[in-house]
Design an enzyme around this catalytic site. Structure first.
Site, mmCIF file in Angstrom:
data_model
loop_
_atom_site.group_PDB
_atom_site.id
_atom_site.type_symbol
_atom_site.label_atom_id
_atom_site.label_comp_id
_atom_site.label_asym_id
_atom_site.label_seq_id
_atom_site.Cartn_x
_atom_site.Cartn_y
_atom_site.Cartn_z
ATOM 1 N N MET A 250 -16.350 -41.429 78.655
ATOM 2 C CA MET A 250 -17.952 -41.451 78.262
ATOM 3 C C MET A 250 -18.106 -40.438 76.880
ATOM 4 S SD MET A 250 -21.350 -40.394 80.024
ATOM 5 C CE MET A 250 -20.772 -40.107 81.591
ATOM 6 N N PRO A 251 -18.467 -40.998 75.880
ATOM 7 C CA PRO A 251 -18.982 -40.190 74.521
ATOM 8 C C PRO A 251 -20.010 -39.084 74.980
ATOM 9 C CG PRO A 251 -18.462 -42.357 73.782
ATOM 10 C CD PRO A 251 -18.468 -42.429 75.474
ATOM 11 N N TYR A 252 -19.949 -37.936 74.558
ATOM 12 C CA TYR A 252 -21.022 -37.053 74.860
ATOM 13 C C TYR A 252 -21.465 -36.152 73.771
ATOM 14 C CZ TYR A 252 -22.908 -32.961 77.056
ATOM 15 O OH TYR A 252 -23.636 -31.952 77.469
#
Length: 68
Positions: free
Chosen positions: A1-3
């Site tokens: 998941m990109p954060y």
């Protein structure tokens, strides 16, 4: 998941500008990782109160940043 965790001076963004910023960061991740990343990209905007910033050992205030 990109954060992405973005820290911004408190009270400098309107609800509309927050939405634009979140959309822009999400778009940037999707451009790099592909559309599959859009649904799982998490963007946090943290508003830092006046005096909660430091640069080079100096406390930054709204006055120093030209916001007062």
């Amino acid at each position: 998941m990109p954060y992405a965790n973005l820290k911004v001076p408190a009270d400098t963004l309107t609800p509309e500008s927050k939405k634009r910023l979140i959309d822009a960061v999400t778009d940037a991740y999707a451009d790099v990782y592909g559309e599959r990343a859009r649904a799982t990209t998490l963007v946090l905007l943290e508003e830092i109160p006046d005096g909660g910033w430091g640069l080079g050992g100096n406390i930054l205030t709204a006055e120093m940043l030209g916001r007062s």
